[in-house]
Write an enzyme that holds these catalytic residues in place. Structure first.
Site, mmCIF file in Angstrom:
data_model
loop_
_atom_site.group_PDB
_atom_site.id
_atom_site.type_symbol
_atom_site.label_atom_id
_atom_site.label_comp_id
_atom_site.label_asym_id
_atom_site.label_seq_id
_atom_site.Cartn_x
_atom_site.Cartn_y
_atom_site.Cartn_z
ATOM 1 N N LYS A 221 0.846 -1.207 0.000
ATOM 2 C CA LYS A 221 0.000 0.000 0.000
ATOM 3 C C LYS A 221 0.876 1.251 0.000
ATOM 4 O O LYS A 221 0.601 2.233 -0.689
ATOM 5 C CB LYS A 221 -0.926 0.002 1.217
ATOM 6 C CG LYS A 221 -1.948 -1.111 1.176
ATOM 7 C CD LYS A 221 -2.993 -0.939 2.258
ATOM 8 C CE LYS A 221 -3.994 -2.069 2.209
ATOM 9 N NZ LYS A 221 -3.542 -3.320 2.844
ATOM 10 N N ARG A 297 -12.490 21.030 17.789
ATOM 11 C CA ARG A 297 -11.490 21.102 18.854
ATOM 12 C C ARG A 297 -11.197 22.566 19.181
ATOM 13 O O ARG A 297 -11.206 23.405 18.291
ATOM 14 C CB ARG A 297 -10.204 20.379 18.425
ATOM 15 C CG ARG A 297 -10.386 18.870 18.334
ATOM 16 C CD ARG A 297 -9.112 18.181 17.915
ATOM 17 N NE ARG A 297 -8.105 18.154 18.969
ATOM 18 C CZ ARG A 297 -8.123 17.298 19.987
ATOM 19 N NH1 ARG A 297 -9.075 16.406 20.094
ATOM 20 N NH2 ARG A 297 -7.182 17.335 20.902
ATOM 21 N N SER A 328 -5.172 16.730 27.285
ATOM 22 C CA SER A 328 -4.317 17.164 26.187
ATOM 23 C C SER A 328 -3.732 18.556 26.460
ATOM 24 O O SER A 328 -2.648 18.887 25.982
ATOM 25 C CB SER A 328 -5.106 17.175 24.883
ATOM 26 O OG SER A 328 -6.349 17.807 25.076
ATOM 27 N N ARG A 330 -2.584 19.756 29.349
ATOM 28 C CA ARG A 330 -1.361 19.627 30.147
ATOM 29 C C ARG A 330 -0.249 18.995 29.316
ATOM 30 O O ARG A 330 0.932 19.236 29.562
ATOM 31 C CB ARG A 330 -1.646 18.791 31.409
ATOM 32 C CG ARG A 330 -0.465 18.704 32.348
ATOM 33 C CD ARG A 330 -0.879 18.333 33.764
ATOM 34 N NE ARG A 330 0.272 18.288 34.635
ATOM 35 C CZ ARG A 330 0.814 17.162 35.112
ATOM 36 N NH1 ARG A 330 0.278 15.976 34.811
ATOM 37 N NH2 ARG A 330 1.865 17.219 35.892
ATOM 38 N N ARG A 331 -0.627 18.179 28.343
ATOM 39 C CA ARG A 331 0.391 17.565 27.484
ATOM 40 C C ARG A 331 0.884 18.535 26.412
ATOM 41 O O ARG A 331 1.657 18.162 25.531
ATOM 42 C CB ARG A 331 -0.143 16.276 26.847
ATOM 43 C CG ARG A 331 -0.600 15.212 27.845
ATOM 44 C CD ARG A 331 -0.710 13.834 27.211
ATOM 45 N NE ARG A 331 -1.470 13.844 25.985
ATOM 46 C CZ ARG A 331 -2.798 13.736 25.891
ATOM 47 N NH1 ARG A 331 -3.523 13.598 26.991
ATOM 48 N NH2 ARG A 331 -3.394 13.754 24.726
ATOM 49 N N ASP A 403 -14.683 18.585 31.974
ATOM 50 C CA ASP A 403 -14.687 17.532 32.998
ATOM 51 C C ASP A 403 -13.964 18.076 34.232
ATOM 52 O O ASP A 403 -12.899 18.682 34.092
ATOM 53 C CB ASP A 403 -13.917 16.282 32.531
ATOM 54 C CG ASP A 403 -14.616 15.571 31.376
ATOM 55 O OD1 ASP A 403 -15.739 15.965 31.037
ATOM 56 O OD2 ASP A 403 -14.019 14.624 30.839
#
Ligand code: DCT
Ligand code: MG
Length: 487
Positions: A221, A297, A328, A330-331, A403
């Site tokens: 592929k 987002r 996400s 904090r990341r 949350d």
């Protein structure tokens, strides 16, 4: 949180939660195999039909009707054919015992260790102290291969020399995910990660096939994409009505691949069709009403504003509260699907105080009209958890998922680790803990955990983990900062 609530993927709260299980049918009767194949998903496990070369997996092999030597041979063959450091081989009697007792039993006595070829006498003679690791276990030797032992490298993955290839393969991975073909989606995702980490432009088939998690068919592929700029299979798989409708329905918050498929089978084709369905859950109704806002987002800056509002409100209740934006955000991701906020304080231990902070915060945020929809409010052990929707108090603001968890201080580090993720990183760490005879959750790192009547009874010993670094240390892993956990 992800688009689909875990509860809808499989039966929630089962004692096989979070476990991917492959049944290796050697000498297993069809009747028992059928029973097991029903019972595993009924208890929260995910049945995986083929044996992956990577990723966490429990491989269960019939151990009643088989000679021990033959069993060893099977395990050795499997581990050589599909070398996968995150595979755990267990005798099928582990499964029988779990089903009998209604709990996830310890692996200990059931684990079928991959036996090493015995060193010949002459080799033994030459062995020095340095070469000899009699106590070093399979986990010790393979720990560095776990996802949680490695740093994710965003820089390498955002602009890499094989982007055309991964963009095309990602279309297939997405389509398979949307249609609940999780295993195929997983296979493509592993190949994509491997290609992203390869530093050079791939130029030929052998080079592609030599990459980890890239088999011969995948290499074909890749070559088709290099030569033709696209992959015929993408249009075959993605450009049909079913896949396009499933892709749309998967974007409704509260719906996942299974719900999308059910809606499609009921004859729904558009969001308007869904609006006329009187069987939608409360979550799905919110997801549908706020489809366009929640589908998007957020930019990091918007998360910062939401975080600032929640933090300021929390500090009005008690200026000593620690309010951390996790997930996400904090990341360090540039965009976030939602905002995940953890709250505690250095002495927070009393259950009444936890509830009072939690309820006080929600009441204040409601009084500001900041919270627009509650999705769920729950207790998980001593932690309180809110899932809902918020909207900044300025014109043009959009609805965003929020949350919030309030946790006692002794659960701070494990909750922080869990809530920071990524989900893949967490799964890897939990599996490593299991392999080391421990259990890691958002509540604690525990040794000798026992599950009774599907509930985890933390009768084992809690290992004190006051900081994230101490969790890494207890699992003998190098510390990884949040931005290194984007797996
Ligand atoms: N989590 C997990 N397992 C899951 C889902 C979530 O361990 N199946 C943990 C890891 C991240 C944290 O909970 C918050 O979840 P999400 O908000 O869904 O993930 P995220 O990484 O913050 O991504 P997003 O930007 O989409 O919110
Ligand atoms: Mg998140």
């Amino acid at each position: 949180m992800s688009n689909e609530l875990p509860a809808k993927r499989r039966k929630a709260g089962g004692f096989f939660d979070d476990l991917s299980i492959h049944l290796y049918p050697a000498a297993l009767s069809k009747i028992r195999q059928g029973i097991f194949e029903r019972q595993i998903p009924q208890n929260g496990g995910q049945l995986v039909s083929s044996l992956p070369k990577s990723g966490q997996i429990l491989v269960l092999i019939e151990d009643n009707a088989i000679e021990p030597a033959r069993l060893q041979q099977i395990v050795r063959d499997l581990s050589q054919k599909h070398p996968n450091p995150e595979a755990t081989y267990l005798g099928m009697s582990w499964l029988s015992k779990c089903l009998e007792t209604g709990q996830q039993c310890l692996f200990d006595e059931f684990e079928l260790k991959v036996s090493e070829p015995k060193p010949s006498e002459s080799n033994l003679g030459k062995m020095t102290k340095k070469d000899e690791h009699p106590k070093e276990s399979y986990v010790d030797r393979n720990r560095h291969k776990f996802v949680c032992a490695q740093s994710s490298s965003d820089e390498a993955t955002s602009t890499h020399p094989n982007k055309l290839i991964t963009d095309e393969l990602e279309k297939l991975a997405g389509a398979y995910k949307n249609s609940n073909d999780q295993w195929r989606a997983f296979g493509y995702q592993k190949a994509i990660t491997s290609i992203k980490n390869y530093p050079k432009a791939i130029t030929n088939r052998d080079e592609a096939a030599a990459l980890p998690n890239v088999g011969k068919k995948m290499a074909d592929k890749i070559i088709e994409i290099i030569e033709q700029g696209s992959l015929q299979k993408v249009s075959e798989v993605c450009n049909n009505e079913r896949m396009q409708v499933l892709a749309l329905f998967n974007r409704v918050w509260g719906a996942g691949p299974k719900t999308a498929e059910q809606w499609f089978l009921k004859g729904h084709r558009t969001l308007e069709d869904l609006q006329n369905d009187d069987k939608l859950t409360a979550h799905q109704k919110v997801g549908l009403r706020l489809f366009h806002d929640l589908d998007e987002r957020m930019q990091r800056e918007e998360c910062t504003e939401i975080y600032a509002h929640v933090q300021a409100t929390a500090l009005e209740i008690n200026p000593n509260l620690e309010v951390v934006a996790c997930g996400s955000y904090r990341r360090g991701k540039p965009t976030c699907g939602d905002l995940d906020i953890l709250i505690t304080h250095p002495k927070l231990d009393d259950d009444l105080e936890i509830s009072s902070i939690f309820n006080g915060l929600l009441n204040r945020l409601r009084a500001h009209n900041f919270l627009t929809d509650d999705l769920s409010i729950m207790s998980e052990g001593r932690q309180r958890k809110y899932l809902g929707v918020c909207k900044l108090l300025k014109s043009g603001a959009k609805h965003r998922r929020l949350d919030i968890i309030v946790v006692p201080v002794e659960e701070r580090a494990t909750a922080l680790m869990y809530f920071t993720g990524s989900a893949h990183f967490n799964r890897s760490m939990r599996l490593l803990a299991i392999k080391m005879g421990m259990s890691l959750s958002e509540h604690a790192l525990v040794t000798d955990v026992v599950r009774v009547n599907k509930e985890k009874a933390n009768t084992g010993t809690v290992i004190p983990t006051p900081t994230e670094a101490s969790v890494f240390e207890a699992l003998q892993l190098p510390y990884r900062a949040p931005n290194e956990r984007n797996h």
